[in-house]
Enzyme design. Structure first.
Site, mmCIF file in Angstrom:
data_model
loop_
_atom_site.group_PDB
_atom_site.id
_atom_site.type_symbol
_atom_site.label_atom_id
_atom_site.label_comp_id
_atom_site.label_asym_id
_atom_site.label_seq_id
_atom_site.Cartn_x
_atom_site.Cartn_y
_atom_site.Cartn_z
ATOM 1 N N ARG A 51 5.818 -1.044 8.666
ATOM 2 C CA ARG A 51 4.806 -2.218 8.671
ATOM 3 C C ARG A 51 4.448 -2.886 10.086
ATOM 4 O O ARG A 51 4.146 -4.061 10.194
ATOM 5 C CB ARG A 51 6.568 -3.228 8.285
ATOM 6 C CG ARG A 51 7.427 -2.646 7.139
ATOM 7 C CD ARG A 51 8.638 -3.421 7.226
ATOM 8 N NE ARG A 51 8.914 -4.821 8.078
ATOM 9 C CZ ARG A 51 9.922 -5.464 8.095
ATOM 10 N NH1 ARG A 51 11.233 -4.945 8.460
ATOM 11 N NH2 ARG A 51 9.900 -6.938 8.620
ATOM 12 N N GLU A 52 3.256 -2.132 9.508
ATOM 13 C CA GLU A 52 1.452 -2.034 10.333
ATOM 14 C C GLU A 52 0.695 -2.356 9.984
ATOM 15 O O GLU A 52 0.200 -1.113 9.142
ATOM 16 C CB GLU A 52 1.799 -1.223 12.285
ATOM 17 C CG GLU A 52 1.301 -1.738 12.737
ATOM 18 C CD GLU A 52 1.201 -1.008 14.168
ATOM 19 O OE1 GLU A 52 0.972 -0.531 14.430
ATOM 20 O OE2 GLU A 52 2.673 -0.663 14.835
ATOM 21 N N ALA A 53 -0.351 -2.887 10.371
ATOM 22 C CA ALA A 53 -1.854 -3.049 9.782
ATOM 23 C C ALA A 53 -2.086 -1.621 9.442
ATOM 24 O O ALA A 53 -2.574 -0.758 9.098
ATOM 25 C CB ALA A 53 -2.607 -4.066 9.814
ATOM 26 N N ILE A 79 -0.951 1.682 7.790
ATOM 27 C CA ILE A 79 -1.028 1.559 6.813
ATOM 28 C C ILE A 79 -2.509 1.735 6.449
ATOM 29 O O ILE A 79 -2.495 2.605 5.344
ATOM 30 C CB ILE A 79 -0.890 0.168 5.573
ATOM 31 C CG1 ILE A 79 0.454 0.035 6.444
ATOM 32 C CG2 ILE A 79 -1.057 -0.165 4.486
ATOM 33 C CD1 ILE A 79 1.328 -1.113 5.914
#
Length: 1454
Positions: free
Chosen positions: A541-543, A546
């Site tokens: 859940r971290e840009a 990803i």
């Protein structure tokens, strides 16, 4: 009743009484005291009663003190006023006596003692006062408060305390009774507290359940006649009618006939006492009379009611049955107070009404609906300033309660039958704040008017603040509830154990790369590949994480499936889009869903060739929508899925339009209205809701009036209080409209605030404008997400601010005409704002989401472009562009790519500026940003490093300034030297820059560029190649073609050779080479594809005007072909001949045309022969591989032979001869057929032009035929030999016909005697030699191969016929001409015979070698002509004839 414990202070009190009564006639008192002193304590009250009857102040005070202590120490117990209660009558009498001790003449000490006793009796837990005694106690206290100025404050305080005690006892009783007998909800009919489902007609609209929208807080099934009457009067201004309705309701309450209230039976004593007191206070508040005492009484009652209602607990406010029993009295009292002329009375009534709004609105819905217009609208529309101020302060207070405002809107504005109280309140406040309300100009002054405006503005701002608070609290509450549910459904341990593929450490990054590299996606569809990929791990859940995962996946997929996408960037964007689509399509909270067209638009690239095919995108969309992509430990919680969507929005943002949001809000409002109006007999019920959408229409209702007020306020003279309120309103308005998605009004707030800073008109600037600017900058810090489409205006303000404070000419215009002190203060404020607050705007850009940050960059670039157009140009915004680029460079690849597309275009504009300082700054900025970004490693098949350097390419191409081009070149060189290992795809732009430098007119630029290209290739070849190998080659070709330095050209050719060698040696890995589209329909090996452009470049260089360059290129070209040609495929050889080798001779083919005579002569003389020889050598070297190209090669050579330029013909046919001599031994029968056919076609061609041209051509062709017959005669078959005879005869025939006796004689008449006529005797002689050689060689052969006997016999017969025929014809023509010569003495005949004698001699000598058998057989035919030549006057002829006769005839003689 009184124990011994109390004896001490009682005895002392009685003894003091006896002393006071010693000389007086109070025998009864004395007797009672004596009796008590001699007895037990049960008779203590009798002496006290008698003491009160004495009216002696001292005695009474002693008795009061004693009684106070008895009550306080709980020595008196009973229930005075309660029928049948303990000691009820005695204690009632005592309290009555205490009350009677006070009158208007009583001293203050006595009054205070009475108050103490009464308060103690009310507060006592043993002595419980009820009914009439209680009422008497309150009445006495009220009288003391009204009539005793000294004890007034004390009595009010004690009254307040008494009322509080009484009502607290009632609340305690209600709570205890409720705990014993719990009741369901608040309704008497047992109905659910939720509203029933909407009717069937409502279900056709939006699917909104009533449980989600509206809740019932209190259901009123009252049978009061007042309810209908009140509802009929709420929208009007009939005060008398409303008063009559309420008076009737009061009478009903007094008569105990209230259906839903508290009757005289079935209620507790405490409730009855509270009800009695409340009614009494209300009646005091409506007492008729205009005297001072009546007015004081009413004021006191309302003051006590106000304190009471404010002080009661929540249990009282929720005691709906009790409140039903007092609603009429309270409403009537408030109505009377609202129409009173007394300012104090009205003020207390207003205070009570505010308490009703804040605490009792659930129970008094109808009453509030009726009284609200009376208090608010009527008062504010009136002319009494004091009433207006009271109402405005009341509204200021109530507007701070967020839930009250929402309830007000739901129960009145959403009820079609109720007055729009919220709307009316806002409208009325707006009128007052704008100064458009009624005003008594005689009684008002500027100060009062200003106070009204300030107070009303404060009320509206409070409303806005409350809505902000309500929205925020409910949103946080929803989030907390979801978190609680999530924590219950999923144990924390499971959440903690969920594994991520990759963390930030380099080792974990390497693990992630190895994990992806272990996968095989060959031949897999993209959606299937990403499904399989995501199954193995849980998406973080971290840009940034990803981003790195999707980058690596895209690289791997493109490596396994080359050619499917133009580059890995396309696959990367598509992977992101699929993730977004997956969470969007399968998340129930997302609405509206992502459409197919939106999904396709997400994947559209600037270059159409780089976009994924639309058919593929449509197929992927349908697949993902139909079946969700599942991941390991896929989050099922909606909140967690929302977090991932927010992360994905960083790369592919998609915001629903405000139109969709507004339509949803309107649907919810209509649904609430339908629910309320469908309740029928329960329409008096009170509702509440927690839907955040409700706030939207409320914000719109208050927002637009606020904007109008702001316009009026900012247009007035400076008023610091109101200006501060305006700024608060701007902040809250922009925040709430952004959160709710009200884009239209949000934009209006922002544009208004921007307009009010007056930076566009500095001479009119004042303090209020500085505050507007300060607020705007504060919003850029606190509400940065809300400024989306307003960044252009905001950044223009910042630009003007910097211009104003930094340019003296602009500074001088600020506040022109004002005093110096004010100007200095304004300028100081502006300088402060231009410092840290302004800088923070740009620093905060890192907080913006992807779409907003793109808007920010776009806006800043637009502002910078406008600055650059000024005279002189300004670079403030350009500098800020560079700064924020540094701040935001850590964003994910997808976002930064979109940002850079904006920046690149702006840097190109700035770099093209006419002012070199500006252009230099832009170029340096690109260099700095490029070097910073090159610190990021780029994966294979990505192209962003190339995009970073694209501005340099365009500027290098378009700039006409030497200094600019040199700066670009120097910047590029600096980036290479510092980041050579990270440039990767950027080499493409680097080589394009160097290629343009190669075309530069300045030798210094060319030399500098080439030095770095040479260094890069020789020292960093492995890092340079990759995807940019062909760009490197093209760059070298460009340098080879440069006109500035031939030494650079030669070095470039050498480097091309080095690149070709390394390519052939496999030093360029196949994985880094992509197929090139060099010809449709052809498929070549990768090495061949990449070698071809190098060969093509060298081919072009062979036409260079510089001999050393073209010769070097020619040598390198053919060296490469000779060295590497053994591995070429046939198709590639054909491609080389057609596209590389044959074009070299285009100048030869075009020689003779005017445009090529001067430019090509040198090339023809120096290089053409060599080139043709090299071509023929190459053909012969790889004959087995290229034999199929013989026909095109011959076509080239013979095509050149048709030219009028003699040098061209000589060169081409010389090459043909060379080709035959060198390679003839390899020719097959088919090749010989092709060659001979080509020669025949050339000999017979009518396109040879002039006789001279044809002569030269045929003469050279005779040489070729002669070479064939001498060297390769044995390799020819019969037909080919016959063809050779025919070609030779054809050439000979042409020359002999031209040289005929008749023609020669004719031409002699046309020229002077001393000159020879034009002739082709040389050609005829050569042809004759060759022809005779062929014929004699054929007729002289002996058959060796038996199987060839028939063919050879035929060939000999043909040759014999041709030989005899030819010799006979030549001899006959000569003999006939000799006969003519004998008949005439003309000198021209002798000259003709002299010219043709070499031909005759050649034939005669050829006959000497003729096969003796043939000669013998054909002597009969030849003999006549031979004998006639005996008389020839040409010695050479007679000598040859003698040789013939000697050699041939001697053998025939016996």
């Amino acid at each position: 009743m009184v124990g011994g414990a109390a004896g001490g202070f009682v005895v002392r009190a009685f003894e003091s009484m006896l002393k006071e009564c010693g000389n007086r006639k109070y025998s009864a008192l004395q007797s009672a005291i004596q009796t008590y002193l001699g007895a037990e304590g049960e008779l203590v009250l009798n002496p006290l009663r008698l003491a009160f009857e004495t009216k002696n102040i001292k005695v009474v005070e002693l008795a009061l003190d004693c009684l106070h202590k008895l009550i306080e120490y709980n020595h008196l117990e009973g229930d005075p006023g309660l029928e049948g209660g303990k000691n009820s009558k005695l204690l009632t009498d005592i309290l009555n006596m205490v009350c009677s001790c006070v009158d208007n003449s009583s001293p203050d000490s006595t009054t205070l003692q009475v108050l103490k006793v009464l308060l103690t009796s009310i507060a006592s837990t043993k002595l419980r006062v009820h009914g009439e005694p209680l009422l008497g106690v309150i009445r006495v206290c009220c009288n003391i408060s009204l009539n005793s100025p000294i004890s007034q404050a004390t009595s009010k305080a004690m009254l307040t305390q008494m009322l509080s005690i009484i009502f607290r006892q009632m609340e305690t009783d209600v709570v205890s009774s409720n705990s014993v007998e719990p009741k369901e909800a608040h309704s008497e009919d047992g109905s659910n507290s939720m509203i029933e489902e909407a009717s069937s007609s409502d279900r056709n609209g939006p699917r909104i359940t009533s449980e989600d929208v509206l809740y019932v807080k209190q259901i009123h099934n009252t049978s009061l006649v007042s309810l209908q009457g009140i509802q009929n009067l709420v929208v009007g201004s009939d005060i008398k009618g409303l008063e009559a309705v309420l008076q009737k309701a009061v009478d009903l309450e007094d008569s105990g006939k209230v259906g839903s209230g508290i009757g005289s039976e079935g209620i507790s004593v405490e409730q009855r006492d509270a009800l009695l007191l409340f009614h009494t206070l209300c009646k005091m508040g409506v007492k008729d009379g205009k005297d001072e005492l009546t007015n004081k009484t009413r004021i006191l009652s309302l003051e006590l009611l106000h304190g009471l209602l404010e002080d009661v607990g929540d249990s009282f406010t929720k005691n709906f049955q009790f409140i039903d029993s007092i609603r009429a009295h309270l409403s009537y009292a408030l109505l009377r107070g609202s129409v009173s002329q007394s300012h104090i009375l009205f003020q207390y009534a207003t205070g009570i009404f505010s308490v009703l709004l804040l605490r009792f609105r659930e129970s008094l819905k109808a009453e509030i609906g009726a009284l609200f217009p009376v208090f608010v609208q009527r008062s504010l529309d009136g002319t009494d300033l004091n009433q207006k101020l009271s109402v405005l302060r009341m509204l200021e207070k109530v507007s701070k309660d967020p839930q009250m405002l929402v309830d007000l809107y739901v129960n009145y504005d959403c009820d079609l039958d109720a007055p729009n109280l919220f709307e009316r309140m806002v409208s009325t406040l707006s009128k007052v704040a704008q100064g458009t309300e009624n005003m008594d100009t005689k009684s008002s002054n500027v100060s009062q008017t200003g106070s009204l405006k300030t107070s009303s503005l404060q009320g509206l701002v409070n409303v806005l603040k409350s809505l902000v608070t309500w929205e925020k609290s409910h949103r946080e509450s929803e989030k907390q509830n979801k978190e609680n549910v999530s924590s219950e459904e999923v144990p924390p341990r499971e959440l903690d154990e969920s594994k991520n593929v990759e963390e930030d450490s380099p080792s974990n990054l390497a693990v992630m790369h190895a994990y992806v590299e272990s996968m095989n996606f060959c031949g897999m569809k993209f959606d299937i590949a990403i499904r399989g990929f995501l199954k193995g791990f849980r998406l973080p859940r971290e840009a940034q994480k990803i981003d790195r995962i999707m980058e690596k996946f895209a690289e791997r997929y493109c490596t396994d499936n080359p050619g499917l996408f133009k580059n890995a960037d396309t696959a990367y964007v598509l992977a992101y889009a699929i993730l977004m689509l997956n969470y969007d399509a399968h998340n129930p909270k997302v609405s509206p869903k992502l459409s197919k067209s939106e999904f396709i638009n997400m994947n559209v690239r600037n270059n159409a060739e780089e976009s994924a095919p639309q058919e593929l995108l449509e197929e992927i969309y349908d697949s993902v929508v139909k079946e969700e992509i599942k991941m390991k430990n896929d989050p099922t919680e909606v909140e967690e899925r929302d977090d991932i969507i927010n992360v994905l929005n960083l790369g592919l943002p998609r915001r629903s339009s405000s139109t969709d949001s507004n339509s949803e809000d309107k649907a919810i409002i209509k649904h609430i209205q339908s629910l309320i109006n469908s309740q029928g007999e329960k329409k008096g019920s009170f509702y509440t809701s927690d839907r955040i959408e409700l706030v939207c229409p409320m914000v719109e209702a208050v927002g637009w009036p606020l904007l109008a007020i702001f316009a009026v306020t900012m247009g007035d003279v400076d008023n610091q209080a109101r200006i501060s309120l305006c700024m608060e309103g701007f902040k809250d308005g922009i925040h709430i409209t952004h959160v709710l998605g009200l884009d239209t009004i949000r934009y209006a707030f922002l544009t208004s605030l921007v307009r009010y800073n007056y930076l566009h008109a500095p001479k009119d600037m004042r303090g209020k404008n500085v505050e507007a600017l300060r607020t705007l900058l504060d919003l850029c810090d606190t509400e940065i997400y809300a400024l989306r489409d307003s960044w252009v205006a905001i950044l223009e303000c910042i630009s003007r601010l910097e211009y104003t404070v930094s340019w003296p000419a602009m500074t001088a215009t600020v506040m022109q005409g004002s005093n110096q002190i004010s100007r200095d203060a304004i300028l100081q404020s502006l300088r402060e704002l231009s410092g840290k607050p302004t800088e923070q705007v740009f620093v905060n850009s890192v907080k913006l989401p992807s779409e907003s940050v793109l808007e920010f960059f776009t806006a800043l670039c637009n502002v910078s472009a406008e600055e650059l157009k000024q005279t002189p140009p300004r670079t403030f915004s350009l500098q800020k562009v560079v700064e924020i680029s540094y701040y935001n460079m850590a964003r994910i690849h997808l976002v930064w790519a979109r940002i850079w597309s904006v920046l690149a275009n702006h840097f190109i504009v700035a770099g093209s500026h006419a002012d070199e300082k500006v252009a230099m700054y832009a170029i340096d900025s690109v260099r700095q940003l490029g070097m910073k970004y090159l610190e990021h490693a780029e994966l294979t098949n990505f192209t962003f490093q190339n995009d970073i350097l694209r501005p340099f390419v365009i500027l290098m191409q378009s700039s006409t300034s030497e200094s600019i081009r040199r700066r670009i070149l120097d910047s590029t060189v600096q980036m290479i030297k510092s980041k050579v290992g990270n440039i990767k795809s950027g080499w493409r732009s680097v080589f394009m820059i160097f290629s343009m430098a190669a075309d530069d007119d300045l030798e210094r630029i060319v030399e500098s560029a080439f030095e770095n290209v040479e260094q890069a290739i020789l020292e960093h070849f492995n890092q340079v190649v990759g995807d940019c190998f062909m760009d490197c080659v093209n760059c070298l070709i460009g340098f080879a073609n440069n006109k500035s330095s031939h030494s650079i050209s030669l070095k470039a050719i050498v480097l091309i050779r080095i690149c070709a060698d390394r390519l052939a040696e496999g030093l360029v890995p196949d994985g880094s080479l992509k197929p090139l589209d060099i010809k449709a329909g052809e498929t070549f090996h990768l090495t061949e594809q990449y070698l071809f452009p190098m060969l093509a470049g060298l081919s072009d260089l062979t036409s260079d005007q510089r001999s050393e360059v073209r010769n070097c290129a020619l040598e390198v070209l053919f060296d490469l072909l000779n060295e590497r040609g053994g591995k070429f495929s046939s198709s590639f050889w054909e491609y080389i001949f057609q596209r590389i080798l044959f074009p070299i001779f285009d100048q030869v083919r075009h020689a003779g045309k005017d445009s090529f005579i001067s430019s090509g002569d040198e090339w023809l003389r120096e290089s053409s022969v060599h080139a043709l020889q090299l071509l023929c050598n190459l053909f012969n070297t790889f004959y087995k591989d290229v034999c199929f190209m013989l026909s095109p090669l011959l076509s080239l050579l013979l095509d050149c032979a048709k030219k009028t330029d003699q040098s061209v013909v000589s060169i081409s046919l010389g090459a043909l001869v060379h080709l035959i001599e060198v390679g003839g031994h390899q020719f097959s029968d088919h090749d010989w057929d092709t060659l001979l056919k080509s020669i025949r076609d050339e000999v017979d061609s009518p396109a040879l032009g002039s006789i001279r041209s044809k002569c030269i051509t045929q003469l050279l062709l005779i040489g070729a035929i002669d070479g064939i017959q001498k060297k390769y005669w044995d390799k020819l078959n019969t037909q080919q030999k016959i063809t050779m005879m025919e070609i030779s005869f054809s050439v000979l025939e042409f020359a002999s016909s031209y040289n005929s006796y008749t023609n020669l004689r004719l031409r002699m008449h046309q020229i002077p005697a001393e000159r020879l006529p034009l002739n082709l005797l040389r050609q005829e002689l050569s042809g004759t030699c060759v022809y005779l050689d062929i014929l004699q060689k054929t007729t002289a052969e002996v058959n060796i191969h038996k199987e060839e006997a028939v063919k050879e016999d035929k060939l000999e017969r043909v040759a014999e016929e041709k030989l005899v025929s030819f010799c006979e014809r030549v001899l006959r023509e000569a003999s006939e001409f000799q006969s003519n010569m004998e008949e005439t003495t003309s000198m021209d005949i002798h000259r003709v015979l002299e010219l043709r004698s070499p031909i005759i001699v050649k034939v005669l000598r050829g006959m000497c070698k003729m096969n003796s058998q043939i000669f013998k057989n054909r002597l009969r035919d030849l003999y006549p002509s031979i004998t006639k030549l005996v008389c020839c006057d040409q010695i050479e002829v007679r000598g040859a004839l003698a040789d013939l006769l000697t050699m041939q005839l001697s053998a025939l003689l016996p």
